[in-house]
Structures are given as structure tokens and as C-alpha cells.
Design a protein around this motif. Structure first.
Motif, PDB file in Angstrom:
ATOM      1  N   GLU A 101       0.816  -1.214   0.000  1.00  0.00           N
ATOM      2  CA  GLU A 101       0.000   0.000   0.000  1.00  0.00           C
ATOM      3  C   GLU A 101       0.852   1.267   0.000  1.00  0.00           C
ATOM      4  OE1 GLU A 101      -0.341  -2.543   2.129  1.00  0.00           O
ATOM      5  OE2 GLU A 101      -2.253  -3.447   1.517  1.00  0.00           O
ATOM      6  N   GLN A 102       1.944   1.255   0.761  1.00  0.00           N
ATOM      7  CA  GLN A 102       2.778   2.461   0.817  1.00  0.00           C
ATOM      8  C   GLN A 102       3.405   2.740  -0.546  1.00  0.00           C
ATOM      9  OE1 GLN A 102       5.052   0.754   4.048  1.00  0.00           O
ATOM     10  NE2 GLN A 102       4.313   2.333   5.448  1.00  0.00           N
ATOM     11  N   ASN A 103       3.867   1.663  -1.185  1.00  0.00           N
ATOM     12  CA  ASN A 103       4.407   1.788  -2.539  1.00  0.00           C
ATOM     13  C   ASN A 103       3.349   2.372  -3.474  1.00  0.00           C
ATOM     14  OD1 ASN A 103       6.454   1.341  -4.518  1.00  0.00           O
ATOM     15  ND2 ASN A 103       5.519  -0.604  -5.096  1.00  0.00           N
TER      16      ASN A 103
ATOM     17  N   SER B  88       2.937   6.215  -3.024  1.00  0.00           N
ATOM     18  CA  SER B  88       4.043   7.014  -3.559  1.00  0.00           C
ATOM     19  C   SER B  88       4.119   6.902  -5.079  1.00  0.00           C
ATOM     20  CB  SER B  88       5.372   6.582  -2.922  1.00  0.00           C
ATOM     21  OG  SER B  88       5.309   6.693  -1.515  1.00  0.00           O
ATOM     22  N   ILE B  89       3.816   5.730  -5.628  1.00  0.00           N
ATOM     23  CA  ILE B  89       3.746   5.594  -7.088  1.00  0.00           C
ATOM     24  C   ILE B  89       2.665   6.529  -7.624  1.00  0.00           C
ATOM     25  CG2 ILE B  89       3.065   4.062  -8.985  1.00  0.00           C
ATOM     26  CD1 ILE B  89       4.404   1.742  -7.556  1.00  0.00           C
TER      27      ILE B  89
ATOM     28  N   ALA C 157       1.705   9.285  -6.444  1.00  0.00           N
ATOM     29  CA  ALA C 157       2.234  10.655  -6.429  1.00  0.00           C
ATOM     30  C   ALA C 157       3.092  10.907  -7.662  1.00  0.00           C
ATOM     31  CB  ALA C 157       3.046  10.886  -5.153  1.00  0.00           C
ATOM     32  N   GLY C 158       3.926   9.933  -8.003  1.00  0.00           N
ATOM     33  CA  GLY C 158       4.784  10.087  -9.182  1.00  0.00           C
ATOM     34  C   GLY C 158       3.981  10.184 -10.464  1.00  0.00           C
ATOM     35  N   ILE C 159       2.930   9.382 -10.583  1.00  0.00           N
ATOM     36  CA  ILE C 159       2.086   9.438 -11.780  1.00  0.00           C
ATOM     37  C   ILE C 159       1.347  10.774 -11.831  1.00  0.00           C
ATOM     38  CG2 ILE C 159       0.107   8.381 -12.962  1.00  0.00           C
ATOM     39  CD1 ILE C 159       0.928   5.697 -11.693  1.00  0.00           C
TER      40      ILE C 159
ATOM     41  N   GLU D 240       1.953   8.473   6.481  1.00  0.00           N
ATOM     42  CA  GLU D 240       3.094   9.313   6.151  1.00  0.00           C
ATOM     43  C   GLU D 240       3.231   9.551   4.650  1.00  0.00           C
ATOM     44  OE1 GLU D 240       6.913   8.217   5.831  1.00  0.00           O
ATOM     45  OE2 GLU D 240       7.604  10.252   6.195  1.00  0.00           O
ATOM     46  N   GLN D 241       2.976   8.518   3.852  1.00  0.00           N
ATOM     47  CA  GLN D 241       3.010   8.716   2.398  1.00  0.00           C
ATOM     48  C   GLN D 241       1.923   9.700   1.982  1.00  0.00           C
ATOM     49  OE1 GLN D 241       3.394   5.774   3.864  1.00  0.00           O
ATOM     50  NE2 GLN D 241       5.374   5.100   3.109  1.00  0.00           N
TER      51      GLN D 241
ATOM     52  N   ASP E  11       3.861  12.672   0.522  1.00  0.00           N
ATOM     53  CA  ASP E  11       3.910  12.564  -0.937  1.00  0.00           C
ATOM     54  C   ASP E  11       2.645  13.087  -1.623  1.00  0.00           C
ATOM     55  OD1 ASP E  11       6.375  11.418  -0.576  1.00  0.00           O
ATOM     56  OD2 ASP E  11       5.694   9.366  -0.840  1.00  0.00           O
TER      57      ASP E  11
ATOM     58  N   MET F 156      -0.345  16.803  -4.646  1.00  0.00           N
ATOM     59  CA  MET F 156      -0.603  15.958  -5.810  1.00  0.00           C
ATOM     60  C   MET F 156      -2.104  15.634  -5.912  1.00  0.00           C
ATOM     61  SD  MET F 156       2.073  15.251  -7.564  1.00  0.00           S
ATOM     62  CE  MET F 156       2.685  16.901  -7.317  1.00  0.00           C
TER      63      MET F 156
ATOM     64  N   PHE G  10      10.646  16.158  -7.311  1.00  0.00           N
ATOM     65  CA  PHE G  10       9.729  15.716  -6.260  1.00  0.00           C
ATOM     66  C   PHE G  10      10.355  15.985  -4.900  1.00  0.00           C
ATOM     67  CE2 PHE G  10       6.455  13.445  -4.057  1.00  0.00           C
ATOM     68  CZ  PHE G  10       5.364  13.599  -4.891  1.00  0.00           C
TER      69      PHE G  10
ATOM     70  N   HIS H  81      10.861   6.806   0.171  1.00  0.00           N
ATOM     71  CA  HIS H  81       9.680   7.027  -0.673  1.00  0.00           C
ATOM     72  C   HIS H  81      10.015   7.196  -2.154  1.00  0.00           C
ATOM     73  CE1 HIS H  81       6.843   8.834   2.655  1.00  0.00           C
ATOM     74  NE2 HIS H  81       7.582   7.856   3.127  1.00  0.00           N
TER      75      HIS H  81
ATOM     76  N   SER I 277       9.684   4.702  -5.158  1.00  0.00           N
ATOM     77  CA  SER I 277       8.276   4.480  -5.537  1.00  0.00           C
ATOM     78  C   SER I 277       7.761   5.625  -6.403  1.00  0.00           C
ATOM     79  CB  SER I 277       7.382   4.377  -4.296  1.00  0.00           C
ATOM     80  OG  SER I 277       7.761   3.304  -3.467  1.00  0.00           O
ATOM     81  N   VAL I 278       8.068   6.856  -6.002  1.00  0.00           N
ATOM     82  CA  VAL I 278       7.631   8.010  -6.792  1.00  0.00           C
ATOM     83  C   VAL I 278       8.227   7.914  -8.201  1.00  0.00           C
ATOM     84  CG1 VAL I 278       7.684  10.522  -6.995  1.00  0.00           C
ATOM     85  CG2 VAL I 278       7.373   9.473  -4.741  1.00  0.00           C
TER      86      VAL I 278
ATOM     87  N   VAL J 125       9.020   5.190  -9.779  1.00  0.00           N
ATOM     88  CA  VAL J 125       8.259   4.152 -10.492  1.00  0.00           C
ATOM     89  C   VAL J 125       7.004   4.783 -11.102  1.00  0.00           C
ATOM     90  CG1 VAL J 125       6.843   2.069 -10.166  1.00  0.00           C
ATOM     91  CG2 VAL J 125       9.133   2.196  -9.155  1.00  0.00           C
ATOM     92  N   GLY J 126       6.344   5.637 -10.312  1.00  0.00           N
ATOM     93  CA  GLY J 126       5.147   6.322 -10.820  1.00  0.00           C
ATOM     94  C   GLY J 126       5.466   7.219 -11.996  1.00  0.00           C
ATOM     95  N   MET J 127       6.574   7.954 -11.931  1.00  0.00           N
ATOM     96  CA  MET J 127       6.946   8.843 -13.039  1.00  0.00           C
ATOM     97  C   MET J 127       7.252   8.043 -14.301  1.00  0.00           C
ATOM     98  SD  MET J 127       9.252  11.654 -11.091  1.00  0.00           S
ATOM     99  CE  MET J 127       8.489  12.981 -10.132  1.00  0.00           C
TER     100      MET J 127
ATOM    101  N   ALA K 290       4.040   6.896 -15.723  1.00  0.00           N
ATOM    102  CA  ALA K 290       3.341   8.017 -16.365  1.00  0.00           C
ATOM    103  C   ALA K 290       3.941   8.313 -17.742  1.00  0.00           C
ATOM    104  CB  ALA K 290       3.408   9.249 -15.473  1.00  0.00           C
TER     105      ALA K 290
ATOM    106  N   GLN L  31      10.047   0.037   2.018  1.00  0.00           N
ATOM    107  CA  GLN L  31       9.343   0.536   0.825  1.00  0.00           C
ATOM    108  C   GLN L  31      10.248   0.522  -0.399  1.00  0.00           C
ATOM    109  OE1 GLN L  31       7.207   4.269   1.291  1.00  0.00           O
ATOM    110  NE2 GLN L  31       6.745   4.363  -0.893  1.00  0.00           N
TER     111      GLN L  31
ATOM    112  N   GLU M  90       9.675  -2.747  -1.993  1.00  0.00           N
ATOM    113  CA  GLU M  90       8.364  -2.776  -2.670  1.00  0.00           C
ATOM    114  C   GLU M  90       8.504  -2.101  -4.036  1.00  0.00           C
ATOM    115  OE1 GLU M  90       5.565  -2.319   1.379  1.00  0.00           O
ATOM    116  OE2 GLU M  90       5.288  -0.940  -0.284  1.00  0.00           O
TER     117      GLU M  90
END
Lengths: 326, 289
Positions: A67-69, A72-73, A75-77, A99-100, A104, A110, B129, B136, B139-140, B142-144, B147, B170, B173
Motif C-alpha cells: 500500500e505504501q508503494n 508514492s507511485i 504521487a509520481g504518476i 506518512e506517504q 507525498d 498531488m 519531487f 519514498h 516508488s515516486v 516508479v510512478g513517473m 506516467a 518501501q 516494494e
């Protein structure tokens, strides 16, 4: 209801038909716009987002049980112009990922929407690890995080529509998908506003989540006894609708808040802050779950046991009214 | 690529500098500017910057595709500083490239400054970011990278992690998911300086063998000397194999470049007295003359 193995009865205990609206509404929104991404952490068949997955598989991301991953993912997207909807049980969204969510999503501003489902004690006999009775306290202390609490299927649709273009993150406190219908049509769920579902002059009940439908029934019971209760749906906990609270206090002379949450720092706490800071002394009571870890039982049994029912709320309202007149 | 941005004068293209002498000098400049900024704050992470100074130099003066006049330009390469306490070494580079005025540095960490110990994307142009909570940012990233795939963009996402950061669950993960999604536009850079706040990482919570761990998670792995500008440049330029995220494990020395800080755990966070500051500056300058 989607097809399932008829030999399996366990599914019935955790989800219901209204859970399907979330996936359907998001899929419909995604038909129109290409900036919607939906995520889950191995729960799409629990939260109904398999409906979205079936219609937009290219914009559905499953992170597995991480879930934490996922937060944060997301947020990046979202940093690249997407509106990202993450989903998991409310206990994990609000406690494991606090915390995420703060660092984040909220601090980074975001546009991620946290679909925090099975809030309160709606996981019933799954026990405290799966209950979320602290999430309003946690989320409303996060700057920049909007906190919404749609109370039924139509208001879930309304909230998703009303918040879609909000620039920052939104925490949506959702039930288990078996909520009684409150709205016959999809309502406009304007951020920052309670909605008045019943007019009354003797007392204002401010309720959220499943307590909304029960409070309306409680108002029916009390009406038969000649007492007119105003019922407000606290559809957003943050920003809080100060005007509705103060108007209710002024016009009805008493307030009862009702929520499926720990009594501390949830909806009742938010309402108390508004009343106290306005300097008005009126009869007021927070009606919530007790400040202890809930028993295990099927959800409906828990609601009855803790008085989060029409009868329990009517009793609480009556005792507040008795104090008011004495 | 063939996109319109190639014609844009403001864009700093990828792999623009091959002058390793200049890039090495730039790393020493990052060390000197870090000493200056710590002077304003009264304490700072000297040795954490010094272990990755060469890598910051190569990233910002050669590797990354950037547009300082438009810090939110959609096709820029993304760089995430997982070890956010190293922002003090990054800010001078961003100011030098024109992301924000040099004058901002003069008020580093003072009341109302956009520049804190950890980078804030909402305040500092050029920060892709925010970070500060270790663990963290992969993971961020990975999202970028996801995207970029969704939008059909060709930017790369590079995430720098500390080796102590690898203690955070994390990170793994994120490592698992990057390989699962086959993110070949994503690269992690581990600044393996071997030291945390409390001492050697292998004593506190061992993380070796880093390379084998990532390999077993499905990553393409390369190990380099993190102070050798040529090795860094080649590693950062090398494309990922198709369908795989890539990790560059940079073996570094914490406090590199100042003799009494090298390999010492005591300068993770510190403040140089006047005499030591002179010694440190002299040592660094002696290599740039």
C-alpha cells in the motif's frame, strides 16, 4: 452484481451492490477524459474497481499488497498531470500509509484521490487490524488534504464528480458498499458543504457515513413523538461547513454529532471546535463509537451493539433534548 | 526522438559534456559551495554530499535533459533525490544553471527561504519531487516512469538512494514493482558510502550484497567507482536493457575530498570550525588549481 462462484458465501459479508458504483463511475469519467488512472493493492474484487479494470485495463495499476508503494507511485504518476485514484481498506490507507499520504500527496499537493473503503467497523469480525476509527482524526490534521465522506451510492458518484478537478489530494471515507440509499438521484456534492436532508427546529443532528441514513430514521421516530430534528449530512469533514454548524446551533439550540469513529478528533471534534470558537454555549454531544477497540461481530450486529442505529441515535437525541429543557 | 524540443535553445540536451576534467572540477565546486551554505545554516550534511559530488556534477552538467527556463517542461528527465538531505549540494547546481536566482542561496534555511535541508518541489524550481522521508522516492520514480509510458514520453527517471536508505522496506516494494512493470526508463543510483548516522551500515543493519539483491529482484545491475567521473558518465549514459529497470551501485567514500572527513561517521551532520574550514577548503582547492 458481478458473477461469482455461488458456493462462496464469504464475499457477501464484506461487500454489497453499492460498492460497484465506484468502479462504474470512474470508468464512465474515464470514457470522457484520458487523465484518470486507478490503482489498487490486490483488492479490486473487494472494492468493485474490477469494473474499471474491465473497461480501462490500460489505466489500471495493481501494486500487489504494497500500500505504501502504491501511494508514492500514485504521487509520481500524478506529478505528470494525471488524476490518480488509489484504493485500499481504510485502516491501511489512513494508518499504514499516513506518512506517504502526508508527505507525498498533501505536502507535494498531488491530485491523488484516496478511496479509503471499509472505514469504521464495517469490516466487522475481521477485527481491529481491519477497522478504521481513527482516520478522520488523522486526515483532518493534514494541511492541504480535503476529506470527504459520501454516505451512499449516489453520493459516491456525486463526490467523485464534484472533486475531479480539485487540484490537491482528496481523502474519501467510504463504507463497505452496503449503505442504505439516502439520495434518490446523484446529488451535487459541493466541497466544503454539508447538505440539509431534513428540516427541524428542536435539535440538529450532524451525521456522516452510515450514520446519515440512521439519523434520518431516528428523526422519523422522534417526529412521531412531536420533536422536529434537523439532519445534516457532513459530506465533507474538511473543509468543515462552519455556517451550517452555527446556523443549526442558532436555529435549533442544540447539536448532536454522529459518526462511526473514535470519539476523539473526528467529526464531533471538528463540530465542537467550531461551536467553541464561536463562543456559543449550547447543549452538544458527540455520539461515536467508544474509545476502545471494538468487539468482533458482523457489522450490523456491531452497529446495533454500539447504538449506531435509528433507535440508538434517537435515544441519544432524546437525552440531549431532556438536558436542554431542564 | 525527433521532437520539436531539439530546436529549443533553452534545452540542455542529454550527454552534453564529455569533458571529464571540467566535470571533476565541478564536483569540487559543489563541495566548496556546500561548505559555504552550511556556514549560513550552522549545521549541514557535508560528508553525504561529498560522497555523491561527482555524481551530482555528471547528472546536472552532462547526463540529464533539462530546461532551466521552464522547470516543469514535460519532456525533461526526472531526477529524484531519495537522500534528500543532500539538497544542499544540489541547490548551487540548480542556481548555477538558472533554475532560480543565485540570491536565494544567501538565505539558505533562513525564515521564509524556499531552500530547506530537504528539497520542496512546491517551492524550488528544478526539484522534481519533494523528499526527506527516506525510502519514498524510488516508488515516486516508479510512478513517473509509468506516467511516461502512459503518455508515450521519452524522458528518463533517475533516483538517487543512499545505501542506508535500502534499510527501508518501501524501497524493496518499489524495486519489486519496477521490475514487474518492466520499467526500462527508470534507473536507480545507490550512493554506497557505507556509513549511516550511527556508524557503518554493515554494523547497524547490513544491506550487502546490494548488487545481488537488486539482481534477484530483476534489475539490470552495474557497479562503479562513484568518484571516477569517466565511469559515472558511462554508467549514466548506458541505456537500460529492454524491459528492465537499471541500478548503478556507486561505491563511494563518505566525506570524500576532505582528509579528516573521509570514512568518518562524525561528519554526516556537522559544522566546521574556522581552522578546520580553512583546511577543508585548501584541500579541495588544491585539486582544482
Amino acid at each position: 452484481m458481478r458473477p461469482k462462484d455461488p458456493r462462496s458465501w464469504n464475499v457477501e459479508t464484506t461487500m454489497g451492490d453499492t460498492s460497484l458504483v465506484m468502479g462504474d463511475e470512474l470508468a464512465t469519467l474515464a470514457d470522457e477524459r484520458d487523465d484518470i488512472v486507478v490503482m489498487t493493492a490486490d483488492l479490486m474484487t473487494s472494492n468493485g474497481l474490477d469494473v474499471f479494470h474491465a473497461r480501462h485495463p490500460d489505466r489500471f495499476i495493481n501494486t500487489g499488497i504494497a500500500e505504501q508503494n502504491m501511494m508514492s507511485i500514485a504521487a509520481g504518476i500524478a506529478s505528470n498531470g494525471f488524476r490518480v485514484y488509489v484504493s485500499t481498506f481504510a485502516s491501511f490507507a489512513s494508518l499504514l500509509c499516513a506518512e506517504q499520504m502526508r508527505t507525498d500527496l498533501a505536502y507535494a499537493a498531488m491530485p491523488v484521490r484516496v478511496l479509503s473503503h471499509h472505514a469504521g467497523v464495517s469490516m466487522g469480525f475481521y477485527g481491529t487490524s481491519h477497522h478504521a476509527v481513527e482516520d478522520l482524526a488523522i486526515t483532518r490534521a493534514m494541511a492541504g488534504l480535503m476529506v470527504a465522506a459520501p454516505c451512499d451510492a449516489n453520493s459516491i458518484r456525486g463526490t467523485l464528480r464534484a472533486t475531479i478537478d480539485h487540484d490537491g489530494p482528496v481523502y474519501l471515507r467510504l463504507g463497505r458498499g452496503r449503505e442504505k440509499p439516502v439520495y434518490q438521484e446523484v446529488p451535487l456534492m459541493t466541497p466544503g458543504f454539508f447538505s440539509k436532508l431534513r428540516e427541524g427546529t428542536d435539535l440538529t443532528i450532524i451525521a456522516t457515513g452510515i450514520a446519515v441514513a440512521e439519523s434520518l430514521s431516528a428523526a422519523d421516530i422522534l417526529a412521531e413523538q412531536g420533536t422536529q430534528i434537523r439532519v445534516l449530512n457532513a459530506a465533507y469533514i474538511k473543509p468543515i461547513d462552519r455556517d451550517a454548524i452555527l446556523t443549526g446551533a442558532r436555529e435549533t439550540g442544540g447539536i448532536l454529532s454522529v459518526e462511526e469513529h473514535n470519539p476523539n478528533a473526528g467529526l464531533g471534534g471538528a463540530v465542537a471546535e467550531v461551536i467553541a470558537e464561536a463562543g456559543i454555549g449550547i447543549p452538544f454531544r458527540r455520539f461515536a463509537l467508544p474509545d476502545e477497540y471494538a468487539l468482533v461481530a458482523p457489522p450490523s450486529h456491531l452497529y446495533r451493539h454500539y447504538g449506531l442505529s435509528a433507535v440508538g441515535i434517537a435515544d441519544a437525541a432524546r437525552s440531549l433534548l431532556d438536558g436542554k429543557s431542564s | 526522438m525527433g521532437s520539436a524540443h531539439e530546436l529549443d535553445d533553452d534545452i540542455l540536451e542529454r550527454f552534453r559534456s564529455t569533458d571529464e576534467h571540467e566535470l571533476a572540477k565541478r564536483a569540487e565546486w559543489i563541495r566548496l559551495r556546500t561548505i559555504d551554505l552550511v556556514e549560513i545554516a550552522g549545521s549541514g550534511h557535508y560528508s553525504s554530499v561529498f560522497s555523491c559530488a561527482e555524481m551530482l556534477s555528471v547528472l546536472y552538467y552532462s547526463t540529464l535533459r533539462l530546461k532551466p527556463s521552464d522547470s516543469r517542461w514535460a519532456d525533461r528527465d526526472r531526477f529524484l533525490l531519495g537522500k534528500g538531505h543532500v539538497a544542499i549540494g544540489l541547490y548551487p547546481c540548480l542556481a548555477d544553471l538558472g533554475f532560480f536566482p543565485q540570491s536565494w542561496l544567501e538565505d539558505y534555511t533562513r525564515l521564509g527561504s524556499p531552500l530547506g535541508d530537504h528539497p520542496d518541489m512546491t517551492k524550488v524550481p528544478g526539484i522534481d519531487f519533494s523528499s526527506g522521508s527516506i525510502g519514498h522516492n524510488l516508488s515516486v520514480g516508479v510512478g513517473m516512469a509509468l506516467a511516461a509510458r502512459l503518455k508515450g514520453q521519452d524522458y528518463r527517471t533517475l533516483v538517487m538512494l543512499g545505501d542506508g536508505e535500502l534499510n527501508e522496506g518501501q524501497v524493496w516494494e518499489a524495486a519489486m514493482s519496477a521490475a514487474h512493470y518492466g520499467l526500462d526508463s527508470l534507473a536507480a543510483i545507490v550512493d554506497a558510502n557505507g556509513l549511516g548516522l550511527d556508524g557503518p551500515i554493515e554494523d547497524i543493519m547490513g544491506i550487502e550484497p546490494i548488487e545481488l539483491k537488486f539482481e534477484s529482484f530483476g534489475w539490470d545491475v552495474e557497479s562503479i567507482d562513484g568518484h571516477d567521473v569517466q565511469q559515472i558518465r558511462c554508467a549514466f549514459e548506458r541505456p537500460n536493457p529492454d524491459g528492465k529497470p537499471r541500478v548503478i551501485v556507486a561505491r563511494t567514500q563518505k566525506g570524500k575530498g576532505v582528509s579528516f572527513m573521509e570514512g568518518s561517521p562524525y561528519w554526516h551532520l556537522g559544522y566546521l570550525g574556522p581552522e578546520d574550514k580553512e583546511i577543508a577548503i585548501r584541500e579541495i582547492q588544491s585539486r582544482t588549481d
